[in-house]
Write an enzyme that holds these catalytic residues in place. Structure first.
Site, PDB file in Angstrom:
ATOM      1  CG  ASN A   1     -26.766  22.733  47.369  1.00 44.43           C
ATOM      2  OD1 ASN A   1     -27.833  23.333  47.471  1.00 44.43           O
ATOM      3  ND2 ASN A   1     -26.264  21.986  48.337  1.00 44.43           N
TER       4      ASN A   1
ATOM      5  CG  LEU B   1     -42.527  18.657  44.271  1.00 46.01           C
ATOM      6  CD1 LEU B   1     -41.641  18.003  43.208  1.00 46.01           C
ATOM      7  CD2 LEU B   1     -43.957  18.745  43.767  1.00 46.01           C
TER       8      LEU B   1
ATOM      9  CG  LEU C   1     -36.749  16.641  42.660  1.00 45.87           C
ATOM     10  CD1 LEU C   1     -38.179  16.194  42.406  1.00 45.87           C
ATOM     11  CD2 LEU C   1     -35.828  15.431  42.790  1.00 45.87           C
TER      12      LEU C   1
ATOM     13  CG  ASP D   1     -28.379  26.470  42.543  1.00 45.09           C
ATOM     14  OD1 ASP D   1     -28.843  25.341  42.314  1.00 45.09           O
ATOM     15  OD2 ASP D   1     -28.530  27.054  43.623  1.00 45.09           O
TER      16      ASP D   1
HETATM   17  N1  SAH Z   1     -31.040  26.544  44.825  1.00 41.69           N
HETATM   18  C1  SAH Z   1     -32.184  26.521  44.010  1.00 41.69           C
HETATM   19  C2  SAH Z   1     -32.477  25.148  43.472  1.00 41.69           C
HETATM   20  C3  SAH Z   1     -32.964  25.173  42.082  1.00 41.69           C
HETATM   21  S1  SAH Z   1     -33.695  23.672  41.591  1.00 41.69           S
HETATM   22  C4  SAH Z   1     -33.369  27.128  44.769  1.00 41.69           C
HETATM   23  O1  SAH Z   1     -33.133  28.036  45.546  1.00 41.69           O
HETATM   24  O2  SAH Z   1     -34.496  26.718  44.574  1.00 41.69           O
HETATM   25  C5  SAH Z   1     -34.862  24.305  40.436  1.00 41.69           C
HETATM   26  C6  SAH Z   1     -36.266  24.536  40.937  1.00 41.69           C
HETATM   27  O3  SAH Z   1     -36.984  23.320  41.001  1.00 41.69           O
HETATM   28  C7  SAH Z   1     -36.411  25.122  42.296  1.00 41.69           C
HETATM   29  O4  SAH Z   1     -36.283  26.509  42.294  1.00 41.69           O
HETATM   30  C8  SAH Z   1     -37.821  24.713  42.694  1.00 41.69           C
HETATM   31  O5  SAH Z   1     -38.781  25.580  42.149  1.00 41.69           O
HETATM   32  C9  SAH Z   1     -37.950  23.383  42.016  1.00 41.69           C
HETATM   33  N2  SAH Z   1     -37.689  22.261  42.944  1.00 41.69           N
HETATM   34  C10 SAH Z   1     -36.625  21.443  42.965  1.00 41.69           C
HETATM   35  N3  SAH Z   1     -36.765  20.498  43.912  1.00 41.69           N
HETATM   36  C11 SAH Z   1     -37.962  20.734  44.501  1.00 41.69           C
HETATM   37  C12 SAH Z   1     -38.691  20.096  45.552  1.00 41.69           C
HETATM   38  N4  SAH Z   1     -38.209  19.038  46.193  1.00 41.69           N
HETATM   39  N5  SAH Z   1     -39.893  20.623  45.913  1.00 41.69           N
HETATM   40  C13 SAH Z   1     -40.404  21.692  45.258  1.00 41.69           C
HETATM   41  N6  SAH Z   1     -39.751  22.326  44.277  1.00 41.69           N
HETATM   42  C14 SAH Z   1     -38.569  21.844  43.879  1.00 41.69           C
END
Ligand code: SAH
Length: 298
Positions: A194, A214, A228, A192
């Site tokens: 962001n 994480l 990520l 998305d």
């Molecule tokens: N705006 C979105 C971002 C999607 S990123 C949201 O609301 O989450 C895709 C997915 O990767 C996220 O939904 C999440 O499940 C996971 N993700 C990405 N970065 C992460 C992190 N630092 N810690 C845990 N999950 C993460």
């Protein structure tokens, strides 16, 4: 066609020295040609095999045929498989452009590919698998029907008991320290840029579901945001189950350009995987990252 010098020289004993030399040369040529042809055939066979493997990873014809696996691939039902459940929640397809949905599905393909090559593949689920996703997968010629994966039309919430679910989101104040194999970890299937910041966190809170991020900041210093890609999150979880070492998992999975680690002398060096096959969701992020790296190094 080259002329065969042995054709008009029937008796070797009557040959002149020059003729014999020519014959030997020709035999040598035939011998070398035979070897070269064999090598070429071998090369082509190898290329074909590689192509087939790539197609399988990229969603082409899967090698999974009624439980028969090439040696290096492991099934989720094999005795080496882990019972850990990881689901990619595909309920966001309406929030994504066609291009972003395609990017997401490439990330899903990557996660699938990493799992089937793992020593202990986890139970990988695709939940809320809808028509739009299905159509896109067909459009990109992905043979997902043959994947060794749990594909469900229903939501993760219908599939797993609420108390088992941990929704992963970078926006959660909770930080994951361990992975509990009896739980089901959910990754939001969303690319998305962001635009829907905090959406998965918000939904988890509304639904009263446990959520966690994480432990990135505890172990690595990133030169970009902590959001990520789906495949990276999946692979980090998988690597952690193998090594029980978050730092190692981050370093193995995250691309070098995303990690800045500080050595003792305060000198800044880059770390991370050399080739990540990164499926970056952030448009124009590489430029932004470059800038940030420069700032950090100064
Ligand atoms: N705006 C979105 C971002 C999607 S990123 C949201 O609301 O989450 C895709 C997915 O990767 C996220 O939904 C999440 O499940 C996971 N993700 C990405 N970065 C992460 C992190 N630092 N810690 C845990 N999950 C993460």
């Amino acid at each position: 066609m080259e002329k065969d010098p042995s054709a008009d020289e029937h008796d070797e004993s009557t040959m002149s020295k020059k003729q014999r030399k020519r014959l030997m040369k020709h035999q040598l040529f035939l011998e070398r040609r035979k070897i070269k042809r064999q090598e070429k055939r071998q090369r082509k066979k190898e290329e074909k095999r590689k192509l087939q493997e790539e197609r399988e990873d990229g969603g082409g014809t899967s090698a999974y045929v009624a439980g028969s696996f090439p040696k290096k691939f492991k099934s989720m039902n094999s005795e080496d498989a882990s019972s850990l459940r990881i689901a990619i929640d595909l309920s966001f397809d309406d929030l994504m452009s066609d291009r972003d949905l395609q990017k997401l599905l490439k990330q899903v393909q990557r996660a699938y590919s990493v799992n089937r090559r793992a020593e202990h593949p986890v139970q990988l689920y695709l939940t809320s698998f809808g028509d739009k996703t299905k159509a896109k997968l067909q459009e990109i010629k992905c043979n997902y029907q043959q994947w060794n994966i749990h594909i469900k039309n229903g939501s993760y919430s219908e599939l797993f008991p609420k108390e088992d679910v941990i929704y992963l989101t970078s926006d959660s104040p909770n930080v994951l320290s361990e992975i509990d194999e009896s739980k089901a970890y959910i990754i939001g299937g969303l690319v998305d840029h962001n635009h829907h910041k905090g959406l998965c966190y918000q939904l988890a809170v509304e639904r009263g579901i446990t959520h966690a991020q994480l432990p990135i900041t505890e172990f690595v210093k990133l030169n970009s945001r902590r959001v990520l890609t789906v495949n990276h999150v999946f692979e980090i979880l998988l690597r952690f189950t193998e090594s029980k070492d978050w730092k190692e998992a981050f370093y193995k999975v995250l691309p070098a350009r995303k990690i800045i680690s500080e050595s003792k002398g305060g000198e800044v060096k880059k770390g991370g995987a050399a080739n990540d096959g990164d499926l970056e969701e952030e448009s124009g992020e590489s430029e932004e990252v470059k800038e940030q790296v420069e700032v950090e190094v100064k």
